[in-house]
Write a protein that holds these residues in place. Structure first.
Motif, PDB file in Angstrom:
ATOM      1  N   GLN A 162       0.724  -1.366  -0.041  1.00 62.72           N
ATOM      2  CA  GLN A 162       0.212  -0.204  -0.002  1.00 62.72           C
ATOM      3  C   GLN A 162       0.950   1.256   0.142  1.00 62.72           C
ATOM      4  OE1 GLN A 162      -3.183   0.277  -0.351  1.00 62.72           O
ATOM      5  NE2 GLN A 162      -3.916  -1.739   0.076  1.00 62.72           N
ATOM      6  N   ARG A 163       2.174   1.357   0.308  1.00 58.96           N
ATOM      7  CA  ARG A 163       3.011   2.488   0.350  1.00 58.96           C
ATOM      8  C   ARG A 163       3.242   3.135  -0.899  1.00 58.96           C
ATOM      9  NH1 ARG A 163       7.568  -0.052   3.960  1.00 58.96           N
ATOM     10  NH2 ARG A 163       7.237  -1.614   2.291  1.00 58.96           N
ATOM     11  N   ILE A 165       2.681   5.155  -3.773  1.00 57.51           N
ATOM     12  CA  ILE A 165       1.934   6.371  -4.128  1.00 57.51           C
ATOM     13  C   ILE A 165       1.057   5.759  -5.494  1.00 57.51           C
ATOM     14  CG2 ILE A 165       1.200   8.678  -4.549  1.00 57.51           C
ATOM     15  CD1 ILE A 165       2.317   8.022  -1.669  1.00 57.51           C
ATOM     16  N   ILE A 362      -2.916  12.836 -15.368  1.00 59.90           N
ATOM     17  CA  ILE A 362      -1.973  13.623 -14.672  1.00 59.90           C
ATOM     18  C   ILE A 362      -0.801  13.960 -15.368  1.00 59.90           C
ATOM     19  CG2 ILE A 362      -2.739  12.860 -12.406  1.00 59.90           C
ATOM     20  CD1 ILE A 362      -0.312  11.134 -12.222  1.00 59.90           C
ATOM     21  N   TRP A 389       0.780  17.756 -15.083  1.00 61.64           N
ATOM     22  CA  TRP A 389       1.819  18.157 -14.397  1.00 61.64           C
ATOM     23  C   TRP A 389       2.919  16.974 -14.221  1.00 61.64           C
ATOM     24  CZ3 TRP A 389       3.450  15.492  -9.860  1.00 61.64           C
ATOM     25  CH2 TRP A 389       2.506  14.431  -9.509  1.00 61.64           C
ATOM     26  N   HIS A 390       2.617  15.921 -14.595  1.00 65.37           N
ATOM     27  CA  HIS A 390       3.552  14.498 -14.178  1.00 65.37           C
ATOM     28  C   HIS A 390       4.201  14.579 -15.475  1.00 65.37           C
ATOM     29  CE1 HIS A 390       4.287  10.652 -12.665  1.00 65.37           C
ATOM     30  NE2 HIS A 390       4.398  10.200 -13.721  1.00 65.37           N
ATOM     31  N   GLN A 418      -5.416   5.310  -8.285  1.00 68.43           N
ATOM     32  CA  GLN A 418      -5.672   4.896  -6.957  1.00 68.43           C
ATOM     33  C   GLN A 418      -6.835   3.539  -7.200  1.00 68.43           C
ATOM     34  OE1 GLN A 418      -3.669   5.455  -4.444  1.00 68.43           O
ATOM     35  NE2 GLN A 418      -2.762   7.164  -5.843  1.00 68.43           N
TER      36      GLN A 418
ATOM     37  N   PHE B  33       3.126   9.493   5.107  1.00 73.54           N
ATOM     38  CA  PHE B  33       2.476   8.916   4.117  1.00 73.54           C
ATOM     39  C   PHE B  33       2.293   7.289   4.234  1.00 73.54           C
ATOM     40  CE2 PHE B  33       2.590  12.790   1.839  1.00 73.54           C
ATOM     41  CZ  PHE B  33       1.307  12.923   0.953  1.00 73.54           C
ATOM     42  N   ASP B  34       3.395   6.607   4.651  1.00 71.67           N
ATOM     43  CA  ASP B  34       3.170   5.350   5.044  1.00 71.67           C
ATOM     44  C   ASP B  34       2.128   4.823   6.094  1.00 71.67           C
ATOM     45  OD1 ASP B  34       5.302   4.980   3.138  1.00 71.67           O
ATOM     46  OD2 ASP B  34       6.951   4.533   4.422  1.00 71.67           O
ATOM     47  N   LEU B  37      -1.368   5.516   4.708  1.00 73.33           N
ATOM     48  CA  LEU B  37      -1.651   4.371   3.520  1.00 73.33           C
ATOM     49  C   LEU B  37      -1.734   2.950   4.331  1.00 73.33           C
ATOM     50  CD1 LEU B  37       0.269   5.643   0.512  1.00 73.33           C
ATOM     51  CD2 LEU B  37      -2.364   5.684   0.816  1.00 73.33           C
ATOM     52  N   VAL B  38      -0.887   2.492   4.958  1.00 78.37           N
ATOM     53  CA  VAL B  38      -0.925   1.236   5.689  1.00 78.37           C
ATOM     54  C   VAL B  38      -2.006   1.310   6.637  1.00 78.37           C
ATOM     55  CG1 VAL B  38       0.655  -0.561   6.782  1.00 78.37           C
ATOM     56  CG2 VAL B  38       1.474   0.881   4.889  1.00 78.37           C
ATOM     57  N   GLU B 384       5.863  16.733  -4.378  1.00 73.48           N
ATOM     58  CA  GLU B 384       5.469  16.255  -5.769  1.00 73.48           C
ATOM     59  C   GLU B 384       5.329  14.820  -5.789  1.00 73.48           C
ATOM     60  OE1 GLU B 384       7.111  18.212  -9.269  1.00 73.48           O
ATOM     61  OE2 GLU B 384       5.901  19.704  -9.152  1.00 73.48           O
ATOM     62  N   PHE B 386       4.360  12.728  -4.198  1.00 69.37           N
ATOM     63  CA  PHE B 386       3.099  12.302  -3.514  1.00 69.37           C
ATOM     64  C   PHE B 386       1.924  12.739  -4.164  1.00 69.37           C
ATOM     65  CE2 PHE B 386       6.365  12.492  -0.028  1.00 69.37           C
ATOM     66  CZ  PHE B 386       6.473  11.186   0.225  1.00 69.37           C
ATOM     67  N   GLY B 387       2.262  13.383  -5.296  1.00 69.64           N
ATOM     68  CA  GLY B 387       1.025  13.590  -6.306  1.00 69.64           C
ATOM     69  C   GLY B 387       0.632  15.204  -5.797  1.00 69.64           C
ATOM     70  N   ARG B 437      -7.968   4.597  -0.218  1.00 72.52           N
ATOM     71  CA  ARG B 437      -6.623   5.135  -0.342  1.00 72.52           C
ATOM     72  C   ARG B 437      -6.667   6.573  -0.804  1.00 72.52           C
ATOM     73  NH1 ARG B 437      -1.983   2.624  -1.819  1.00 72.52           N
ATOM     74  NH2 ARG B 437      -1.476   4.002  -3.326  1.00 72.52           N
ATOM     75  N   GLU B 438      -7.747   7.272  -1.523  1.00 71.26           N
ATOM     76  CA  GLU B 438      -7.929   8.646  -2.014  1.00 71.26           C
ATOM     77  C   GLU B 438      -8.077   9.200  -0.443  1.00 71.26           C
ATOM     78  OE1 GLU B 438      -9.720   7.839  -6.304  1.00 71.26           O
ATOM     79  OE2 GLU B 438     -10.941   8.874  -4.996  1.00 71.26           O
ATOM     80  N   LEU B 441      -4.886   9.308   1.481  1.00 67.36           N
ATOM     81  CA  LEU B 441      -3.717  10.182   0.678  1.00 67.36           C
ATOM     82  C   LEU B 441      -3.900  11.829   1.035  1.00 67.36           C
ATOM     83  CD1 LEU B 441      -3.248   8.784  -2.847  1.00 67.36           C
ATOM     84  CD2 LEU B 441      -1.579   8.760  -1.069  1.00 67.36           C
TER      85      LEU B 441
END
Lengths: 458, 458
Positions: A162-163, A165, A362, A389-390, A418, B33-34, B37-38, B384, B386-387, B437-438, B441
């Motif tokens: 899950q880590r 992104i 994105i 942006w990506h 996601q 973030f970890d 998400l976890v 960035e 991380f989106g 997840r969304e 995040l």
């Protein structure tokens, strides 16, 4: 002048030179997005492909119908620009009965939600009954060795991490247990293998997908079970319950069949020999509708041609849309396309694939040399207002990967990742999971990038 | 040295000075973030709020339960850091029976999917029967004038403009027909108004939302109808069908009631007097579960405290999470909070609101002076991966807007906006529309920004 300052200066110069063309480009890209968001057709086309045709694994009647439908759709946009490229594809069929049962003495049998992996051999008709050994990694498999594995069913239970992104990273990390798991298990005498579905969530849908047998090893039947079923199975094993699994798969590989890539193009009016190829894949697994995978990619690319016509854009360079056949279990379409292109000595200046679903776009992954990459990066300011942006180094896609030896810059449309691995390769990858605006934004993103490459080359 | 080059040089210098702290910050933000998400809890908390409590409009028993639940949740994280701030809130109730019927001579009555706008007065018990006049804009309304409007029901049919990439732009463009439509219609003698739902899609869900009566004008009953119903009604009007609408609403405004903002904080260990306030709103419309609006915002902010505890981060500055009451129909919580803060002469160095749903986060909107804005921009390279790429001038939120006169920099968590206006203010804004997840995040994005402000101030 230090190096950082120099590079900033160069960036500023390239921004300046870009600025000369900004005004018209900005108008054109606005038109592209407006047309896609207001009049986009991809969503209704996707409904036809998923609801009228649905499953369309290579070789199947669904795949034939998809080719005919796509051919007709493309002809409605570019009547004289469509060809069907013959491709011989593998034809694997699942068979009517798939069953993975947990049999515990004195208990009711428990059915585990399961499906054969694509390409699996069948079990004996009465099923294959064996105890289960659970492994969390290939290292653990090797440590257990033949002594603990021979005659058993190997159960790979590796969760997507899950880590990550971007969930495609988690997929790459986990997919080996599906792709090479069966043969690795056979190496130690396993009679079958079961893989926890490569899914980012926990639910009842098993995820199929392709695997590859190593020729020198016995071919054993292999299935995926849903993440919920995997957690149940794990629990029983942890509790040291005495049980066996009975696995029945009656899938089979039939003789190869003829099929096609659908190719549609608009010739460039200044540099017709410079080809920008974009595409997704027309085939989809047999257990769902292939809405995100990869109906969305077909819409993202075929509709670029409609958008250009609608806004009156005549490309300078040739825009070619390939709806590839057989991405899922053989890549024959992608290989055939690259072979023909090499034979004809065609000049592809860029190849862009969409195969990550129909979610909010994105940006782009880019596998190109640094001058090409930097040129694309100068377009970022034009595209950021549309959420693009990506722009990362590294990219491409399965179908266009055979073009790499020809030195073609490869790219992929990157989208919000996601949700993809909840639907991927399942019966749950259906039309209702695709969002109209998200899909149409993806088409516009693809069209905007193609427009810029068409105008400026790479 | 030209100006552009100078600014690039300055940027490069500020990137250099940032670089000194990058390593630890990067580690901490990865941890955030970890952990989200976890081990994120927001999703299961949201299930409790939406499924055990659900609708919670200010003044209602649901709102009281939401306050008690949020208080208890916050105490489980920061046992000594929770206070309830009293807020007196309006109490509007919808009433059991809402009906908008299209009555055409010789035809079966047609029920239009409808709901009263929040704050509407009731119709007479037997309903309000009148012909309909359709308007597409306030300009058209004025042109039609009293001669064409008096005694009729005004039907505002303005579609959200699909061309906005960020749908909040389309909302701002359209919401006037809901907010001031009823009184504008009353100005010309209308007896009621109907607004096409402010929805980005076409479906059967009516979208409620607040409106404001102008005191000097008659208060007329007002409702929203679903986008499908609006298209049907439009069609009938275009065909010049002779029909009337009968509207029955028995909503009413009761006496104000006591309620609370829930405030939870971790004191800063270096600059405890510098407060970073973050929050969403606890109230939600009475027709749904308030999952995206704004259950998600509560989770995005309350869980920041849990994340910091879990990763062992002791903030330098005080982190305060306010779960505001009454954002939807009065803003009493936001106003009360700002009043108290002014009275206590508290120093807020930043306020960040989450009220755009629980979708994939993309960055922050920022209403701050240029030096603060530029400081935040220097953090973009850290975020960035991380989106989080969207750092735009202009931002904030309704609940924190009363802090603006105190000179507090205001920000909002920006998320992918494509799906929000399908659910917003409807019975369809339910837990299953939120993606785990969304959501998590978003929480991590909020925590990362709060971490950086806590470390470096603004």
């Amino acid at each position: 002048m230090n190096k950082l300052l120099l590079s900033l200066l160069l960036t500023s110069l390239s921004l300046h030179s870009l600025a000369q063309t900004n005004a018209r480009d900005s108008v054109m890209i606005n038109k592209i997005f407006d047309e896609a968001l207001v009049n986009g057709k991809g969503y209704q086309w996707l409904e036809m492909l998923t609801k009228n045709i649905g499953a369309r694994l290579s070789g199947s009647p669904g795949a034939d119908r998809a080719v005919a439908w796509c051919d007709s759709l493309c002809r409605s946009i570019v009547p004289d620009g469509v060809t069907l490229q013959p491709v011989t594809v593998p034809y694997w069929v699942r068979g009517a009965k798939e069953e993975v049962m947990l049999l515990e003495k004195g208990q009711q049998p428990v059915t585990l939600a399961a499906c054969a992996l694509g390409g699996s051999v069948a079990t004996p008709a009465e099923g294959l009954l064996a105890p289960v050994v659970m492994v969390h990694s290939f290292e653990e498999l090797e440590k257990l060795g033949e002594a603990n594995i021979k005659g058993k069913i190997v159960f790979y239970t590796y969760e997507m991490d899950q880590r990550f992104i971007n969930t495609f990273g988690a997929y790459a990390d986990a997919v080996g247990y599906r792709w090479r798991g069966p043969s690795e298990a056979a190496r130690f005498g396993a009679v079958a293998s079961i893989t926890r579905s490569i899914a980012i969530n926990v639910d009842d849908f098993p995820h199929t997908g392709s695997m590859r047998y190593i020729d020198s090893l016995p071919k054993i039947p292999c299935a995926a079970i849903s993440t919920k079923a995997a957690e149940l199975l794990e629990q029983r094993l942890k509790e040291n319950k005495q049980f066996k699994i009975n696995m029945k798969l009656n899938c089979q590989t039939l003789a190869d069949k003829p099929s096609h890539n659908v190719i549609a193009e608009i010739k460039g009016n200044e540099f017709p020999d410079q080809i920008i190829v974009i595409g997704g894949h027309l085939d989809a697994w047999d257990n769902g509708e292939g809405a995100h995978d990869d109906g969305a990619g077909i819409m993202h690319t075929v509709e670029v041609l409609r958008l250009f016509k609608a806004i009156g854009y005549q490309p300078k360079r040739t825009i070619r849309v390939v709806s590839f056949m057989n991405e899922e279990n053989g890549l024959r379409g992608g290989k055939a396309y690259a072979q023909l292109s090499e034979k004809l000595e065609e000049k592809h200046i860029a190849a862009i694939e969409s195969d990550e679903g129909g979610f909010t776009p994105i940006g782009f992954g880019i596998d190109a040399n640094s001058s090409q990459f930097n040129k694309i990066k100068t377009w970022q300011p034009l595209l950021e207002k549309f959420g693009l942006w990506h722009f990362t180094e590294g990219g491409g896609g399965a179908d266009i990967s055979p073009l790499k030896p020809q030195g073609v810059p490869l790219m992929n449309l990157a989208v919000d990742s996601q949700r993809y691995f909840e639907y991927h390769h399942t019966a749950n990858d259906t039309f209702d999971k695709v969002h109209k605006r998200e899909l149409h934004l993806g088409t516009a993103a693809m069209a905007a990038m193609v427009y810029l490459i068409s105008e400026y080359g790479l």
